[in-house]
Design a protein around this motif. Structure first.
Motif, short mmCIF file in Angstrom:
data_model
loop_
_atom_site.label_atom_id
_atom_site.label_comp_id
_atom_site.label_asym_id
_atom_site.label_seq_id
_atom_site.Cartn_x
_atom_site.Cartn_y
_atom_site.Cartn_z
N CYS A 190 0.87 -1.18 0.00
CA CYS A 190 0.00 0.00 0.00
C CYS A 190 0.90 1.23 0.00
CB CYS A 190 -0.96 -0.01 1.18
SG CYS A 190 -0.16 -0.04 2.79
N PHE A 191 0.28 2.40 -0.20
CA PHE A 191 1.01 3.62 -0.49
C PHE A 191 0.60 4.65 0.56
CE2 PHE A 191 1.52 7.26 -3.67
CZ PHE A 191 2.90 7.22 -3.65
N GLY A 192 1.49 4.97 1.49
CA GLY A 192 1.12 5.84 2.60
C GLY A 192 1.74 7.22 2.47
N LYS A 211 -1.67 8.29 8.81
CA LYS A 211 -1.91 8.38 7.37
C LYS A 211 -3.40 8.23 7.15
CE LYS A 211 2.33 8.83 6.06
NZ LYS A 211 2.77 10.03 5.32
N ILE A 212 -3.88 8.76 6.02
CA ILE A 212 -5.30 8.59 5.72
C ILE A 212 -5.47 8.20 4.25
CG2 ILE A 212 -5.79 11.02 5.12
CD1 ILE A 212 -8.45 10.66 6.74
N TRP A 213 -6.52 7.47 4.01
CA TRP A 213 -6.91 7.00 2.67
C TRP A 213 -6.01 5.91 2.12
CZ3 TRP A 213 -11.54 7.44 1.25
CH2 TRP A 213 -12.30 8.58 1.56
N THR A 214 -5.13 5.37 2.93
CA THR A 214 -4.19 4.35 2.44
C THR A 214 -4.98 3.15 1.89
OG1 THR A 214 -2.84 5.08 4.29
CG2 THR A 214 -2.06 3.16 3.04
N SER A 215 -4.95 3.00 0.58
CA SER A 215 -5.76 1.95 -0.06
C SER A 215 -5.07 0.60 0.04
CB SER A 215 -6.00 2.31 -1.54
OG SER A 215 -6.75 3.49 -1.62
N THR A 216 -5.85 -0.43 0.16
CA THR A 216 -5.45 -1.85 0.26
C THR A 216 -4.67 -2.18 1.54
OG1 THR A 216 -3.33 -1.84 -0.94
CG2 THR A 216 -5.32 -2.05 -2.29
N LEU A 248 -10.98 13.25 -7.91
CA LEU A 248 -10.49 13.68 -6.58
C LEU A 248 -9.06 13.24 -6.29
CD1 LEU A 248 -13.60 12.54 -4.49
CD2 LEU A 248 -13.10 14.85 -5.27
N ALA A 249 -8.73 12.04 -6.71
CA ALA A 249 -7.47 11.42 -6.28
C ALA A 249 -6.76 10.81 -7.49
CB ALA A 249 -7.76 10.33 -5.23
N PRO A 250 -5.46 10.62 -7.41
CA PRO A 250 -4.55 11.02 -6.35
C PRO A 250 -4.27 12.52 -6.34
CG PRO A 250 -3.33 9.96 -8.10
CD PRO A 250 -4.77 9.88 -8.49
N VAL A 251 -4.67 13.21 -7.39
CA VAL A 251 -4.55 14.67 -7.36
C VAL A 251 -5.88 15.21 -7.87
CG1 VAL A 251 -3.54 14.82 -9.68
CG2 VAL A 251 -3.13 16.65 -8.05
N SER A 252 -6.33 16.30 -7.29
CA SER A 252 -7.63 16.85 -7.69
C SER A 252 -7.50 17.62 -9.00
CB SER A 252 -8.15 17.78 -6.60
OG SER A 252 -7.32 18.93 -6.52
N ARG A 253 -8.66 17.80 -9.64
CA ARG A 253 -8.64 18.54 -10.91
C ARG A 253 -8.18 19.99 -10.68
NH1 ARG A 253 -13.30 21.01 -12.18
NH2 ARG A 253 -13.44 20.35 -14.35
N SER A 261 -0.08 29.51 -7.35
CA SER A 261 -1.24 29.87 -6.53
C SER A 261 -1.43 28.93 -5.34
CB SER A 261 -2.51 29.85 -7.39
OG SER A 261 -2.78 28.52 -7.81
N TYR A 262 -0.47 28.04 -5.12
CA TYR A 262 -0.65 27.09 -4.01
C TYR A 262 0.64 26.89 -3.27
CZ TYR A 262 1.33 23.98 -7.56
OH TYR A 262 2.14 23.42 -8.52
#
Ligand SMILES: Cc1cc2nc3c(=O)[nH]c(=O)nc-3n(C[C@H](O)[C@H](O)[C@H](O)COP(=O)(O)OP(=O)(O)OC[C@H]3O[C@@H](n4cnc5c(N)ncnc54)[C@H](O)[C@@H]3O)c2cc1C
Length: 391
Positions: free
Chosen positions: A126-128, A158-163, A368-373, A390-391
């Motif tokens: 998984c990817f944390g 970590k959050i949203w870590t899939s699998t 939304l993921a892994p990067v938002s539009r 701008s960020y």
């Protein structure tokens, strides 16, 4: 009917057909059940691994096929267009793109140790990266890895870590030098590929809108000891290593989204042909036809951008603008096609048995993921148009 741009040679068509033959063994009924239970699609994962597909873009020396990102994109687009749509892609995604940092920055010993089990599908990773308090601003992550002799001791969240419910390993980004001691906020982050030792990591599943077959989780890491030999590359350079793998990941995400959109479009088109209301097939009405024709054009255009980005990447050329544009265009095209598929089905679009509501729920996440539009548009505005950051 659904023209494809990526599979542009007979070899690539053969590759696509071979992947499709495996995917076709897992139909809508299989994936509906995995979504409703929910349950991880182990059978599908095993079938893809048995076919040797997980190592498609990995070096041959470690059991991979040594092909390019274009071929990996064909594979993932084909998986996306199968009944499993995004869930099927997410089952495999980390094995396909995740090891990139190990291939590029790992030592020979690490490659020998880490890559073959990922390619064979005997180990799941998984990817944390994402954390609750940092969001898209990755340099703000708070998970700390503190050196203690031959180990690092890791604490954080970590959050949203899939699998992570299934994973044996985690590719983990953590801060090794406090940000106030770094010249730039992008310094001082390190990348590790290590055992997901559940004695020191609590894994809690997040209940989510779609892609239920593939879990996403909150991780609470408390005193995880990571051997120094599990650090990828140099200490403090982890953020740069993650950036290196962003373009291929964007390209694969985009290809997956095109696949999802195509699946939805093909279901909608079939329904528009067969459903008769007011004495004629609904597909005879332009208000049904035109949006589907638009979906076709948008998906084809997005796929061409995927092809362009993948071709540049495989040629060793810069492709940040194209990879980001492909991800943006493909996610929007997939979302619109999935939305239109639901609406083309009328009330039945809302019924689980027609599957388009599942495709829709899965398509939402591509924006939304892994990067938002929004962050992609920020990147293009700055890097391509030369507007202020701008960020
Ligand atoms: C199903 C799913 C699976 C995932 N799997 C993984 C995984 O395996 N591993 C992992 O590490 N992460 C994973 N993620 C996390 C995902 O990468 C993040 O959700 C994503 O990066 C967005 O971060 P965030 O949710 O914190 O949004 P935030 O950063 O909180 O942003 C919220 C909103 O604000 C917008 N925004 C923020 N800043 C700006 C700005 N400066 N300008 C314009 N708009 C802005 C964003 O575009 C977004 O719309 C997953 C997410 C989901 C939903």
């Amino acid at each position: 009917m659904l023209t494809e741009a990526l599979a542009d040679t007979s070899e690539r068509q053969a590759l696509r057909d071979a992947v499709r033959a495996i995917c076709d063994r897992f139909d809508d009924r299989y994936w509906r059940e995995k979504d409703e239970t929910p349950a991880f699609p182990f059978e599908f994962a095993a079938a893809i691994a048995e076919g040797g597909w997980l190592g498609i873009a990995m070096p041959e020396a470690y059991g991979g096929a040594g092909l390019g990102i274009t071929e990996a994109a064909i594979m993932m687009q084909t998986v996306g267009s199968s009944a499993g749509t995004f869930a099927a892609c997410s089952t495999l995604h980390i094995n396909i793109f995740g090891p990139h940092a190990i291939v590029v920055h790992g030592t020979e010993d690490q490659k020998q140790r880490m890559l073959p089990p990922l390619i064979a599908g005997t180990e799941r990773a998984c990817f944390g990266v994402t954390e609750p308090d940092a969001g898209l601003d990755t340099t703000k992550i708070k998970t700390r890895a503190v050196r203690d002799g031959s180990h690092y001791v890791v604490n954080g969240r970590k959050i949203w870590t899939s699998t992570a419910q299934q994973a044996d390993k985690i590719l983990l980004l953590a801060r090794t030098t406090p940000v106030e001691d770094c010249a730039r906020p992008t310094d001082g982050l390190s990348l590790f590929y290590t055992n997901l030792d559940r004695q020191f990591v609590d894994v809690h599943e997040i209940h989510k809108m779609g892609r239920a077959a593939v879990d996403s989780n909150s991780l609470f890491i408390d005193g995880l000891r990571v051997p120094v030999e599990d650090r990828i590359g140099e200490e403090g350079k982890g953020f740069r290593y993650i950036l290196d793998s962003l373009n291929p990941e964007r390209i694969l995400n985009a290809a997956e989204a095109v696949g999802i959109g195509r699946r939805a479009l093909s279901k909608a088109t079939a329904y528009a042909q067969e459903r008769v209301v007011f004495g004629r097939p609904i597909g005879k009405n332009q208000s049904i036809q035109h949006p589907l024709a638009e979906n076709w054009a948008e998906l084809y255009a997005a796929e061409l951008m995927v092809l362009r980005a993948a071709t540049l990447y495989d040629a060793g050329e810069p492709c940040g603008a194209e990879a980001n544009a492909a991800k943006y265009l493909a996610a929007d095209a997939a979302f619109r096609a999935a939305d239109q598929a639901v609406r083309t089905h009328g009330g039945m679009g809302y019924a689980r048995e027609y599957d388009v509501e599942r495709y829709f729920r899965e398509a939402v996440v591509t924006r939304l993921a892994p990067v938002s539009r929004e962050l992609i548009l920020c990147y293009l505005a700055e890097r391509v148009l030369g507007l202020p950051k701008s960020y």
